[in-house]
Write a protein that holds these residues in place. Sequence first.
Motif, PDB file in Angstrom:
ATOM      1  N   ALA A 120      32.942  13.025  57.200  1.00  0.00           N
ATOM      2  CA  ALA A 120      32.652  13.787  58.373  1.00  0.00           C
ATOM      3  C   ALA A 120      31.448  13.215  59.418  1.00  0.00           C
ATOM      4  O   ALA A 120      30.318  12.758  58.888  1.00  0.00           O
ATOM      5  CB  ALA A 120      32.332  15.166  57.652  1.00  0.00           C
ATOM      6  N   THR A 121      31.437  13.588  60.432  1.00  0.00           N
ATOM      7  CA  THR A 121      30.658  13.228  61.436  1.00  0.00           C
ATOM      8  C   THR A 121      29.884  14.512  62.186  1.00  0.00           C
ATOM      9  O   THR A 121      30.652  15.334  62.232  1.00  0.00           O
ATOM     10  CB  THR A 121      31.000  12.330  62.599  1.00  0.00           C
ATOM     11  N   ALA A 122      28.484  14.552  62.069  1.00  0.00           N
ATOM     12  CA  ALA A 122      27.748  15.653  62.532  1.00  0.00           C
ATOM     13  C   ALA A 122      28.085  15.514  64.249  1.00  0.00           C
ATOM     14  O   ALA A 122      27.989  14.555  64.926  1.00  0.00           O
ATOM     15  CB  ALA A 122      26.264  15.399  62.544  1.00  0.00           C
ATOM     16  N   LEU A 123      28.386  16.809  64.636  1.00  0.00           N
ATOM     17  CA  LEU A 123      28.720  17.016  66.108  1.00  0.00           C
ATOM     18  C   LEU A 123      27.311  17.311  66.837  1.00  0.00           C
ATOM     19  O   LEU A 123      26.324  17.788  66.281  1.00  0.00           O
ATOM     20  CB  LEU A 123      29.616  18.245  66.250  1.00  0.00           C
ATOM     21  N   GLU A 124      27.258  16.403  68.079  1.00  0.00           N
ATOM     22  CA  GLU A 124      25.963  16.654  68.901  1.00  0.00           C
ATOM     23  C   GLU A 124      26.056  18.064  69.335  1.00  0.00           C
ATOM     24  O   GLU A 124      27.229  18.361  70.024  1.00  0.00           O
ATOM     25  CB  GLU A 124      26.029  15.756  69.877  1.00  0.00           C
ATOM     26  N   PRO A 125      25.071  18.867  69.554  1.00  0.00           N
ATOM     27  CA  PRO A 125      24.868  20.119  70.252  1.00  0.00           C
ATOM     28  C   PRO A 125      25.366  20.170  71.655  1.00  0.00           C
ATOM     29  O   PRO A 125      24.796  19.252  72.500  1.00  0.00           O
ATOM     30  CB  PRO A 125      23.695  20.809  69.898  1.00  0.00           C
ATOM     31  N   ARG A 126      26.163  21.027  72.154  1.00  0.00           N
ATOM     32  CA  ARG A 126      26.673  20.909  73.524  1.00  0.00           C
ATOM     33  C   ARG A 126      25.128  21.406  74.264  1.00  0.00           C
ATOM     34  O   ARG A 126      24.101  22.155  74.090  1.00  0.00           O
ATOM     35  CB  ARG A 126      27.519  21.919  73.894  1.00  0.00           C
ATOM     36  N   PRO A 127      25.050  20.716  75.536  1.00  0.00           N
ATOM     37  CA  PRO A 127      23.924  21.087  76.527  1.00  0.00           C
ATOM     38  C   PRO A 127      23.992  22.439  76.686  1.00  0.00           C
ATOM     39  O   PRO A 127      25.027  23.347  76.992  1.00  0.00           O
ATOM     40  CB  PRO A 127      24.022  20.049  77.668  1.00  0.00           C
ATOM     41  N   LEU A 128      22.652  23.345  76.882  1.00  0.00           N
ATOM     42  CA  LEU A 128      22.712  24.654  77.191  1.00  0.00           C
ATOM     43  C   LEU A 128      23.265  24.930  78.594  1.00  0.00           C
ATOM     44  O   LEU A 128      23.797  25.971  78.564  1.00  0.00           O
ATOM     45  CB  LEU A 128      21.283  24.976  77.213  1.00  0.00           C
ATOM     46  N   ALA A 129      23.232  24.047  79.546  1.00  0.00           N
ATOM     47  CA  ALA A 129      23.916  24.195  80.857  1.00  0.00           C
ATOM     48  C   ALA A 129      25.373  24.408  80.478  1.00  0.00           C
ATOM     49  O   ALA A 129      25.992  25.071  81.242  1.00  0.00           O
ATOM     50  CB  ALA A 129      23.541  23.064  81.750  1.00  0.00           C
ATOM     51  N   ASP A 130      26.025  23.334  79.985  1.00  0.00           N
ATOM     52  CA  ASP A 130      27.546  23.785  79.431  1.00  0.00           C
ATOM     53  C   ASP A 130      27.823  25.080  78.994  1.00  0.00           C
ATOM     54  O   ASP A 130      28.718  25.802  79.341  1.00  0.00           O
ATOM     55  CB  ASP A 130      27.948  22.561  78.613  1.00  0.00           C
ATOM     56  N   LEU A 131      27.050  25.412  77.936  1.00  0.00           N
ATOM     57  CA  LEU A 131      27.319  26.489  77.248  1.00  0.00           C
ATOM     58  C   LEU A 131      26.974  28.000  78.397  1.00  0.00           C
ATOM     59  O   LEU A 131      27.689  28.807  78.126  1.00  0.00           O
ATOM     60  CB  LEU A 131      25.963  27.000  75.869  1.00  0.00           C
ATOM     61  N   GLU A 132      26.317  27.696  79.249  1.00  0.00           N
ATOM     62  CA  GLU A 132      25.975  28.732  80.160  1.00  0.00           C
ATOM     63  C   GLU A 132      27.134  28.946  81.195  1.00  0.00           C
ATOM     64  O   GLU A 132      27.601  29.786  81.351  1.00  0.00           O
ATOM     65  CB  GLU A 132      24.701  28.719  80.982  1.00  0.00           C
ATOM     66  N   GLN A 133      27.677  27.786  81.482  1.00  0.00           N
ATOM     67  CA  GLN A 133      28.878  27.693  82.258  1.00  0.00           C
ATOM     68  C   GLN A 133      29.902  28.317  81.599  1.00  0.00           C
ATOM     69  O   GLN A 133      30.722  29.023  82.257  1.00  0.00           O
ATOM     70  CB  GLN A 133      29.242  26.209  82.846  1.00  0.00           C
ATOM     71  N   ASP A 134      30.156  27.959  80.328  1.00  0.00           N
ATOM     72  CA  ASP A 134      31.234  28.472  79.313  1.00  0.00           C
ATOM     73  C   ASP A 134      31.028  30.119  79.551  1.00  0.00           C
ATOM     74  O   ASP A 134      32.104  30.900  79.730  1.00  0.00           O
ATOM     75  CB  ASP A 134      31.311  28.256  78.221  1.00  0.00           C
ATOM     76  N   ALA A 135      29.958  30.593  79.477  1.00  0.00           N
ATOM     77  CA  ALA A 135      29.816  32.089  79.335  1.00  0.00           C
ATOM     78  C   ALA A 135      29.964  32.802  80.809  1.00  0.00           C
ATOM     79  O   ALA A 135      30.612  33.739  80.930  1.00  0.00           O
ATOM     80  CB  ALA A 135      28.069  32.444  78.935  1.00  0.00           C
TER      81      ALA A 135
END
Length: 66
Positions: free
Chosen positions: A2-17
């Motif tokens: 298993a590989t650790a996933l990099e956290p998504r940038p906050l700007a990407d999460l905001e765009q998803d919201a």
Amino acid sequence: MATALEPRPLADLEQDALARVEAEMARRARGVKPWTPAEYVDEIEKVHVRFNHRRQWLGTHEQAAA
């Protein structure tokens, strides 16, 4: 392995919201109680406020590099 996933940038999460708000606006537009423009703007503002609070919190709680 298993590989650790990099956290998504906050700007990407905001765009998803914001996209979720857009989707909810479209869903409600087809229903019996669509959002008014003021309700839509309020929902968008809530997203921006939530992410701005998160950015401020992250700025004051810097994580040490592991």
